[in-house]
Design an enzyme around this catalytic site. Structure first.
Site, PDB file in Angstrom:
ATOM      1  N   GLY A  50       0.825  -1.202   0.000  1.00 41.79           N
ATOM      2  CA  GLY A  50       0.000   0.000   0.000  1.00 41.79           C
ATOM      3  C   GLY A  50       0.858   1.250   0.000  1.00 41.79           C
ATOM      4  O   GLY A  50       2.000   1.250  -0.472  1.00 41.79           O
ATOM      5  N   SER A  51       0.327   2.305   0.569  1.00 41.29           N
ATOM      6  CA  SER A  51       1.020   3.594   0.581  1.00 41.29           C
ATOM      7  C   SER A  51       2.160   3.592   1.594  1.00 41.29           C
ATOM      8  O   SER A  51       2.183   2.795   2.543  1.00 41.29           O
ATOM      9  CB  SER A  51       0.029   4.708   0.931  1.00 41.29           C
ATOM     10  OG  SER A  51      -0.384   4.586   2.289  1.00 41.29           O
ATOM     11  N   GLY A  88       2.420   1.958   5.321  1.00 35.23           N
ATOM     12  CA  GLY A  88       3.531   1.074   5.632  1.00 35.23           C
ATOM     13  C   GLY A  88       4.284   1.484   6.879  1.00 35.23           C
ATOM     14  O   GLY A  88       4.730   0.629   7.656  1.00 35.23           O
ATOM     15  N   GLU A 129       5.718  -3.533   0.811  1.00 32.41           N
ATOM     16  CA  GLU A 129       5.810  -3.120  -0.588  1.00 32.41           C
ATOM     17  C   GLU A 129       4.988  -1.845  -0.711  1.00 32.41           C
ATOM     18  O   GLU A 129       3.759  -1.889  -0.762  1.00 32.41           O
ATOM     19  CB  GLU A 129       5.265  -4.208  -1.512  1.00 32.41           C
ATOM     20  CG  GLU A 129       6.048  -5.508  -1.478  1.00 32.41           C
ATOM     21  CD  GLU A 129       7.434  -5.410  -2.061  1.00 32.41           C
ATOM     22  OE1 GLU A 129       7.755  -4.355  -2.660  1.00 32.41           O
ATOM     23  OE2 GLU A 129       8.199  -6.374  -1.936  1.00 32.41           O
ATOM     24  N   CYS A 158       2.245   0.380  -8.627  1.00 30.28           N
ATOM     25  CA  CYS A 158       3.376   0.886  -7.839  1.00 30.28           C
ATOM     26  C   CYS A 158       4.603   1.050  -8.721  1.00 30.28           C
ATOM     27  O   CYS A 158       5.506   1.823  -8.398  1.00 30.28           O
ATOM     28  CB  CYS A 158       3.663  -0.037  -6.663  1.00 30.28           C
ATOM     29  SG  CYS A 158       3.818  -1.773  -7.117  1.00 30.28           S
TER      30      CYS A 158
END
Length: 517
Positions: free
Chosen positions: A247-248, A252, A269, A303
């Site tokens: 995610g963002s 994270g 990630e 991403c």
């Protein structure tokens, strides 16, 4: 069901995947239950309600964890090749259901149907990789300093692996984690994005059937649905040694801090701000293909999406003109229609972020050279369709430093050597994917050297977007530093143990220490 969905066979796909109008969102295999709030899944393609999923309460979550921890005690004792056989069967089910699952990914998330099929293919590929790996899990043997002793290292499964996935890859990232975790002997608890809950239910239906056919215990694969509070159940639970979160960067950091406080491990990630360096020796045609797909594929919601083109001043105008011309050929519309290149953003919040980015780049001194905007009218009723935009900008602009999850591409100019371009590329907080377009061997090697790209992925003469299963996927800096999928990424799902065996009748101590009784 909407006209769009009916015309493209979505209703039949939902039936094939075992989805209903209202679906339980909590599962421990074939055991489904939920007592939380209803989550409605509306397609960004046409705004229509696809289905509903019942969220997970704290009591539901505890029931899941009890099942998972019990299943682990059985699953970890199965030989790794047997666990691989279960993953092989799962991969076969995915082959049989590739078309309906790919359609669901496209309709619920908004990416093109071809990309939806590609995502399911990634699931199949990681299953194949994991099956082979199940017969290759290995340790090390080394010589002991003590006579008559043997030393070795071996790997054991961790236990329950928590997985938090994002909307942009609603099925593949889960599979990257679970396929490896399962062959390692772990069991998994998955929280899909609340923006794509039906994809999670569909995948759980598929693996649940495999587990039932093999008379395996409930809890090897578990599903929980809900908002951030459900994610907090995972991150704060000391029964979960590893939390894998996609995610963002903001999310994270919260996960990392929370899991770290209880001395757990997190596999992160997170964001990317990916660039392609275009040198004077670049193949312009290849640059256009790689750059445009990287920027507009999945409507800029990967991403690994290309955010920046760093172009040498000697070819800047030529590259700019070619990219602008390519944008003029893009077809934007229903992603289930394979004639279209670009589908919608995930929701209207994403549209707001897109508009804000275009406003900010102008306010900060940039120039829009391919106008953006929100599309309306027939076929665009969801309000989520936008025009991919291009802006000339400077790497120092705050908006360029920020990852905007939308099809906004920034053109940056450099005038010196390839080292200057690399400095620009590395000059952002994120470090996921990077690429250089050049036919100059020295430039390519410089880009890949220790003083070159600081990203987890560095490509030559291909774009930033996409990755193959065989290589470990992940990035550095604000991207999180985790690695998933191929190579030796399996080791993160296991704990390492050092063993020493004394096969003599004496007990010498290490380092020659004497202790006589």
């Amino acid at each position: 069901m909407s006209t769009v969905a009916t015309d493209f066979g979505m209703d039949q796909a939902l039936k094939q995947l075992g989805l209903k109008d209202i679906n339980d969102g909590t599962s421990t295999g074939n055991n489904w239950f939920s007592n939380g709030d209803i989550i409605e899944s509306h397609s960004p393609v046409d705004g229509q309600l696809i289905g509903k999923v019942t969220g997970s309460t704290r009591e539901d979550y505890d029931k899941v964890m009890n099942a998972a921890t019990a299943a682990f005690k059985t699953w970890r004792t199965k030989p790794a090749p047997l666990r691989g056989e279960i993953v092989r069967q799962f991969g076969q089910k995915l082959r049989e259901l590739k078309e309906p699952l790919g359609k669901l990914v496209s309709y619920e998330m908004g990416k093109s149907y071809q990309e939806g099929l590609g995502e399911v293919q990634e699931m199949i590929d990681i299953c194949d990789f994991a099956v082979g790996l199940s017969r290759q899990l290995h340790g090390l043997t080394m010589h002991s300093e003590r006579p008559g002793h043997r030393m070795y290292e071996q790997y054991h499964p961790l236990g329950v692996v928590g997985i938090i996935s994002a909307f942009n890859f609603p099925v593949a990232v889960w599979a990257w984690n679970t396929a490896l975790a399962w062959i390692c002997g772990d069991v998994c608890v998955w929280k899909p994005s609340e923006k794509t809950p039906l994809c999670g239910v569909a995948c759980q239906n598929i693996i649940a059937e495999v587990l039932k056919e093999n008379n395996l215990p409930e809890g090897i694969s578990c599903l929980i649905n809900g908002d951030y509070q459900v994610g907090e159940y995972l991150t704060t639970d000391t029964r979960i040694p590893l939390v894998s979160a996609t995610g963002s960067t903001r999310m994270g950091k919260i996960v990392s801090r929370t899991v770290g406080e209880r001395l757990g491990t997190s596999l992160l990630e997170l964001g990317g701000n990916n660039a392609i360096i275009v040198t004077p020796d670049a193949d312009i045609k290849m640059t256009v293909i790689g750059g445009v797909f990287g920027a507009v594929g999945t409507c800029g919601q990967r991403c690994t999406s290309t955010r920046r083109l760093i172009i040498h001043e000697s070819i800047y105008d030529k590259v700019k003109d070619a990219v602008v011309a390519a944008y003029g050929q893009l077809r934007i519309g229903n992603p289930l229609d394979e004639n279209n290149h670009v589908g919608p953003l995930i929701d209207t919040d994403a549209v707001t972020n897109y508009n804000n980015a275009l406003e900010q780049v102008v306010a900060q001194g940039g120039k829009i050279i391919v106008e953006g905007g929100v599309l309306s009218g027939e076929g665009y009723e969801s309000g989520c369709y936008v025009k991919p935009a291009i802006a000339e900008a400077d790497n120092s602009f705050p908006i360029v430093q920020h990852e905007t999850f939308a099809p906004v591409l920034y053109l940056l100019k450099y005038s010196g050597s390839v080292e200057d371009a690399i400095d620009l590329q590395n000059g952002v907080a994120q470090g996921l994917s990077s690429a250089i377009m050049t036919n100059n061997l020295r430039e390519a090697e410089r880009f890949l050297s220790v003083a070159g790209s600081d990203c987890g992925i560095a490509n030559v003469n291909i774009g930033t977007s996409g990755a193959e299963i065989g290589g470990a996927f992940g990035g550095e800096k604000d991207t999180g530093g985790g690695r998933e999928s191929g190579s030796d990424a399996w080791k993160v799902y296991m704990r390492r143990q050092t063993n020493t065996i004394n096969y003599t009748t004496q007990l010498p101590l290490a380092q020659g220490i004497k202790f006589d009784l």
